[in-house]
Design an enzyme around this catalytic site. Structure first.
Site, mmCIF file in Angstrom:
data_model
loop_
_atom_site.group_PDB
_atom_site.id
_atom_site.type_symbol
_atom_site.label_atom_id
_atom_site.label_comp_id
_atom_site.label_asym_id
_atom_site.label_seq_id
_atom_site.Cartn_x
_atom_site.Cartn_y
_atom_site.Cartn_z
ATOM 1 N N HIS A 1 3.606 -12.735 -14.074
ATOM 2 C CA HIS A 1 4.104 -11.618 -14.896
ATOM 3 C C HIS A 1 4.587 -12.071 -16.278
ATOM 4 C CE1 HIS A 1 3.676 -9.543 -11.217
ATOM 5 N NE2 HIS A 1 4.891 -9.701 -10.728
ATOM 6 N N GLY B 1 0.462 -3.421 -16.623
ATOM 7 C CA GLY B 1 0.345 -1.960 -16.612
ATOM 8 C C GLY B 1 1.605 -1.291 -17.130
ATOM 9 N N ALA C 1 0.836 -1.201 0.000
ATOM 10 C CA ALA C 1 0.000 0.000 0.000
ATOM 11 C C ALA C 1 0.872 1.253 0.000
ATOM 12 C CB ALA C 1 -0.922 -0.023 1.199
ATOM 13 N N TRP D 1 23.938 -3.304 -26.989
ATOM 14 C CA TRP D 1 23.056 -2.173 -27.283
ATOM 15 C C TRP D 1 23.160 -1.191 -26.126
ATOM 16 C CZ3 TRP D 1 18.674 -0.565 -24.462
ATOM 17 C CH2 TRP D 1 17.948 0.463 -25.055
HETATM 18 C C1 BG6 Z 1 6.708 -8.629 -7.729
HETATM 19 C C2 BG6 Z 1 7.515 -9.749 -7.137
HETATM 20 O O1 BG6 Z 1 5.458 -9.104 -8.152
HETATM 21 O O2 BG6 Z 1 7.399 -8.091 -8.829
HETATM 22 C C3 BG6 Z 1 8.874 -9.250 -6.709
HETATM 23 O O3 BG6 Z 1 6.830 -10.285 -6.004
HETATM 24 C C4 BG6 Z 1 9.563 -8.540 -7.858
HETATM 25 O O4 BG6 Z 1 9.675 -10.331 -6.261
HETATM 26 C C5 BG6 Z 1 8.645 -7.511 -8.504
HETATM 27 O O5 BG6 Z 1 10.716 -7.904 -7.341
HETATM 28 C C6 BG6 Z 1 9.254 -6.961 -9.774
HETATM 29 O O6 BG6 Z 1 8.483 -5.910 -10.260
HETATM 30 P P1 BG6 Z 1 9.166 -4.762 -11.152
HETATM 31 O O7 BG6 Z 1 8.018 -3.920 -11.576
HETATM 32 O O8 BG6 Z 1 10.153 -4.069 -10.257
HETATM 33 O O9 BG6 Z 1 9.844 -5.456 -12.280
#
Ligand code: BG6
Length: 492
Positions: free
Chosen positions: A251, A192, A18, A487
């Site tokens: 992700h 996002g 949060a 790069w």
């Molecule tokens: C989170 C994971 O969902 O994503 C973390 O729990 C990770 O372990 C993070 O560090 C990475 O997010 P970003 O946006 O920094 O690539």
């Protein structure tokens, strides 16, 4: 756009997520005029007993940086903080929630005109263990009034959405008893990110890519996430999940869907999500030979991590798709903590040129790279004539570096964009129940084999590329690394 009182309720307001993500995103939306003060009230809810002002003070340093904040920003900050109220209560009894409901109702009746309806957005920044009771109480205490008033209640939930297929389905069933799918926003913040959102535009708005995006032209695809730090301070949480659940199943698999899915019938969220489900369902079961797991040395030194932990902090997994477009093209998904750099990118490597007359002097293949972070960029590695009198070739690139091309444009934070979508009721960038199920179906057998100790992570040095076995697997899969080429993001 809709008008009327909008209440945003952040459950778990004193937690890390949060403070670091949700409130800063709300602040940025406020600064850009998306949360008008005459309609919006933000509530923080948590167990800790603190006052409104204490919560505001705690948030302050996360919202602006001590040095460098402009007077204008500070002014916005104090106005924004005034929109925030705090209610303390538990997640397993109704008292706190009834108080919350009373406060929200008062706010709504003050702000509402006859034609307005009330909008309530619940953001669950909570540990998964309290989700079920929190859903229940939200339903009992906080939405009945709205049904009568014709407004809406939406609920944003954060991963982890379960640990495997069975537990994820259980969670989905629980929430489905209480809320309808159009009310549920399962957030995956990778959806996002600017360049993730660009993926479908790139693929489907450019004639150039359409005929090439298939097994006839593409040799292999890599989707890579690297972090140059370990599980610092989160070892206890991480050890329960591991890199596959933390990064890959959600992700990277979402990114995978956008790279591999077929063209949706339209841009309607349901059409897009239908295609994502289809491609997920076309993924073949993962073969053990297509997996390399790693664990960085020192991971188990964390006192919250068991001494014999078998949890991977690194994984390379090859996904194979059984369909007309992708049969035979390996999708190499790789994620690791404590590696040599921090970046996330997609690499689409094209096949060799047939009958290549430049073969002997050539350094590498065409590769389309979409750099998700840092330094957002899209570049295409290509062979050109080396400028000069000699006829020789070299690797260069067509480069769209965002910092250079879009000077002065601020790229919104992932959470900012996604929270705005929840207010607008756009579910395109959120995970649907069947998508979640299909993604767990892919990884659950592998996760169970790791848990049973059938597959073991290989130790690797922190700050390295991960286990060398992963590079060998990549080579076997057909990835042809261009040596001697780097790069560099343009500096301005
Ligand atoms: C989170 C994971 O969902 O994503 C973390 O729990 C990770 O372990 C993070 O560090 C990475 O997010 P970003 O946006 O920094 O690539």
């Amino acid at each position: 756009p809709e008008t009327g009182p909008l209440s945003i309720i952040v459950l778990g307001a004193s937690g890390d997520l949060a403070k670091k993500k949700t409130f800063p995103a709300l602040f940025n939306l406020y600064r850009q005029g998306f949360l008008p003060s005459d309609q919006v009230q933000i509530y923080g809810y948590a167990r800790t007993k603190i006052s409104d002002d204490e919560l505001r003070d705690r948030l302050r340093s996360y919202l602006v940086h001590d040095n460098g904040a402009s007077p204008e920003q500070l002014d916005d900050l104090s106005k924004f903080l005034q929109l925030i109220k705090y209610v303390s209560g538990s997640y397993d009894s109704e008292d706190g929630f009834c108080l919350l409901d009373k406060d929200i109702s008062e706010h709504e009746s003050k702000k509402k005109s006859a034609e307005d309806s009330s909008r309530r957005l619940f953001y669950l920044a909570l540990p998964p263990s309290v989700y079920p009771s929190a859903y229940n109480i939200v339903l009992i205490c906080c939405i009945c009034f709205l049904f009568l008033a014709g407004g809406w209640t939406r609920i944003v939930v954060e991963k982890p959405f379960g640990r495997d297929l069975e537990s994820a389905e259980q969670l989905s069933a629980q929430i489905a008893e209480l809320f309808d799918e159009p009310q549920i926003y399962r957030i995956d913040h990778y959806l996002g990110k600017e360049l993730v959102q660009n993926m479908l535009v790139l693929r489907f708005a450019n004639r150039f890519f359409l005929p090439c995006w298939n097994r006839d032209n593409i040799d292999n695809v890599q989707i890579v996430f690297r972090e140059n730090f370990g599980t610092e301070g989160r070892g206890g949480y991480f050890d329960q999940y591991g890199i596959i659940r933390d990064i890959i199943q959600n992700h990277l698999l979402q990114v995978f869907c956008l790279v591999a899915m077929e063209k949706p019938i339209s841009l309607k969220p349901e059409h897009i999500r239908d295609e994502k489900v289809k491609v997920l369902e076309s993924v073949l079961p993962i073969n053990d030979d297509d997996v390399v797991l790693g664990q960085y040395e020192g991971y188990r030194d964390d006192p919250t991590v068991p001494d014999h932990s078998n949890t991977p902090t690194f994984a390379t997994v090859i996904l194979r798709i059984h369909n007309e477009r992708w049969e035979g093209v390996p999708f190499i998904i790789k994620a690791g903590k404590a590696l040599n750099s921090r970046k996330a990118d997609i690499r689409v490597q094209f096949k060799d040129v047939p009958g290549d007359i430049y073969k002997c002097s050539k350094k590498g293949r065409n590769e389309l790279v979409i750099r998700l972070q840092p330094s957002e960029a899209i570049y295409m590695k290509l062979t050109v004539k080396k400028p000069g009198l000699e006829m020789s070739t070299e690797q260069s690139e067509l480069d769209l570096s965002y910092r250079q091309r879009y000077q002065g444009v601020t790229i919104p934070e992932a959470y900012e964009r996604l929270i705005l979508d929840t207010i607008r009721g756009d579910q395109q960038h959120f995970v649907r129940r069947d998508e979640l199920k299909a993604s767990w179906e892919i990884f659950t057998p592998l996760l169970h084999r790791i848990e049973n100790g059938e597959l073991k992570p290989i130790p690797y040095k922190p700050g390295s590329r991960g286990p060398t076995e992963a590079d060998e697997l990549l080579k076997e899969a057909g990835y042809d690394q261009t040596h001697g080429y780097t790069w560099n993001p343009p500096s301005s």
